[in-house]
Motif scaffolding. Sequence first.
Motif, PDB file in Angstrom:
ATOM      1  N   LEU A   1     -26.215 104.176 104.527  1.00  0.00           N
ATOM      2  CA  LEU A   1     -25.295 105.232 104.963  1.00  0.00           C
ATOM      3  C   LEU A   1     -24.761 106.024 103.769  1.00  0.00           C
ATOM      4  N   ALA A   2     -24.413 105.291 102.695  1.00  0.00           N
ATOM      5  CA  ALA A   2     -23.871 105.951 101.500  1.00  0.00           C
ATOM      6  C   ALA A   2     -24.901 106.890 100.888  1.00  0.00           C
ATOM      7  N   VAL A   3     -26.180 106.455 100.891  1.00  0.00           N
ATOM      8  CA  VAL A   3     -27.237 107.324 100.360  1.00  0.00           C
ATOM      9  C   VAL A   3     -27.348 108.566 101.230  1.00  0.00           C
ATOM     10  N   ARG A   4     -27.321 108.329 102.562  1.00  0.00           N
ATOM     11  CA  ARG A   4     -27.461 109.450 103.490  1.00  0.00           C
ATOM     12  C   ARG A   4     -26.326 110.457 103.285  1.00  0.00           C
ATOM     13  N   ARG A   5     -25.152 109.939 102.951  1.00  0.00           N
ATOM     14  CA  ARG A   5     -24.009 110.840 102.755  1.00  0.00           C
ATOM     15  C   ARG A   5     -23.890 111.347 101.319  1.00  0.00           C
ATOM     16  N   LYS A   6     -24.905 111.057 100.519  1.00  0.00           N
ATOM     17  CA  LYS A   6     -24.960 111.521  99.123  1.00  0.00           C
ATOM     18  C   LYS A   6     -23.729 111.092  98.332  1.00  0.00           C
ATOM     19  N   LYS A   7     -23.283 109.856  98.531  1.00  0.00           N
ATOM     20  CA  LYS A   7     -22.112 109.354  97.799  1.00  0.00           C
ATOM     21  C   LYS A   7     -22.562 108.570  96.568  1.00  0.00           C
ATOM     22  N   MET A   8     -21.657 108.426  95.598  1.00  0.00           N
ATOM     23  CA  MET A   8     -21.981 107.649  94.411  1.00  0.00           C
ATOM     24  C   MET A   8     -21.666 106.164  94.610  1.00  0.00           C
ATOM     25  N   THR A   9     -20.746 105.863  95.532  1.00  0.00           N
ATOM     26  CA  THR A   9     -20.388 104.458  95.774  1.00  0.00           C
ATOM     27  C   THR A   9     -20.358 104.188  97.279  1.00  0.00           C
ATOM     28  N   ILE A  10     -20.385 102.889  97.623  1.00  0.00           N
ATOM     29  CA  ILE A  10     -20.250 102.491  99.022  1.00  0.00           C
ATOM     30  C   ILE A  10     -18.762 102.261  99.280  1.00  0.00           C
ATOM     31  N   ASP A  11     -18.187 103.016 100.202  1.00  0.00           N
ATOM     32  CA  ASP A  11     -16.758 102.875 100.465  1.00  0.00           C
ATOM     33  C   ASP A  11     -16.507 102.109 101.759  1.00  0.00           C
TER      34      ASP A  11
END
Length: 496
Positions: free
Chosen positions: A398-408
């Motif tokens: 999900l974090a990759v899909r949302r282009k985030k740097m960390t998993i929140d």
Amino acid sequence: MTGLSLKRTLPLLGVALMFLLLLMPLSALAGEVEIRLSEAIGLSKSDNLGKVVLDPGRGYMTMTIATQTGPLSLVDVDGRTVEVRHGAEVRTNIGNMSIAELEQVGFVLPADFDVRATEEDANGFGSILFLLLPLMLILGLFFFLMRAGRGSAGQSQASNFAKSKARLATPDMPRVSFTDVAGAEEAKEDLEEVVQFLKDRRRFQAMGAIVPKGVLLTGPPGTGKTLLARAVAGEAGVPFFSISGSEFVEMFVGVGAARVRDLFEQAKKQTPCIVFMDEIDAVGRQRTGGMPGGHEEREQTLNQILTEMDGFEANLGVIVLAATNRPDILDPALMRPGRFDRRVALDPPDTNGRKAILQVHSRNKPLGPDVELEYLAKETHGFTGADLANLMNEAAILAVRRKKMTIDMKELEESVDRVIAGPERKSLKVNPMDRETTAYHEAGHALVAHLLPQADPVLKISIVARGSMGGYTRLLTEDRYFMTYSKLRDTLATLV
Ligand code: ADP
């Protein structure tokens, strides 16, 4: 009756013929040094091999030593140190591994390598054909017998069919250790002794102590039985043969038994080692006299497992680990002393266990500053190790899909919902009326839970459709092993 005895004697003739064929080349190998596969892998990496000849038919690989720096020291299969010179030949047992599989376990093939056909003959192709023709006929007969006859003696030689499909993991493969298995402290403690034994058998032998030959790992799916078995092999640094109970069972009667035999034969050549049988309940169910047909194959396979387990000595160095989620249906004969006489139970983890498992699976993942694994562990009552691994992975995706740097925490929370109920059904057009009904329905659960003194506190209410659910109410359940009457009544009221 005469027809049958003819059928019985013909295969015997075939065996004799095959034996004669094999005898000659085998004797030529007698003077060679035999080393373990792991030693051979090390050798191949050190660039000391000139030529390698694979002989898949016989399950051996012959390597010619090419060393520029004087004799090499190797450890042979019996644990003795031997010196080999430039030009010497050593061999190693490769079972039925292919070139690709050898490379997969880390063997580096030199430029000069060859694959030898087993029946290679100096007299040329014609004579091979001459010898092979009756053999092929006899093999055909074998095959026929395997279908028709039950329990005929020579059937296991029929073909690769009878080879066990066990997958071999050598100590050089990426290791799993006890630190990768979180939260199963008692189980690890129970298996520590097996690890010690595999590492140093002599200490146990000197003490006259007998280590169990078989350990049965029980527990619901996903609680880490396979993982734990791998970790034992990893900790002890020994080869790991793994096979699933269902792989023993094929269409033809007798094949399973032959596969068991082959598996143990392979294992005994690579001691110390671990044989892991997953889903042992597929073959190890209680034997029943009544039902005709179908059961015979399973029963023969089970009998063969029992015979093999009785057949090797306790301190030989083969430890059989088996896993099942149905220990209740296993045949009592499996549990007899000298077989699987030790049981290690794996339960779904408690809150601390879940936290530890989440920690293991977040080791190589960048977590955001707001992530509280402790809270997540409390929220995920009833999750197994596999669910938690899945949860962490879903959150990372999900974090990759949302282009985030960390998993929140947001991704983690959403993954909990995904693991429980499936992905959100965004495409589903829910009409406002249905949504309202769902809201009333879920609010009902939540209200009852909130108002009853013994019900668990409400954690989350959702009217987002997921999987086959219109919405849900999640409660914060604690680890509890006893239920009171009032608690049970309030829980029931909440559910209804
Ligand atoms: P089983 O054989 O009991 O069905 P597995 O051993 O195949 O379960 O577990 C599946 C996966 O779940 C493992 O590969 C691992 O990622 C995860 N897992 C299960 N239990 C644990 C645990 N105690 N610690 C860490 N990971 C676990």
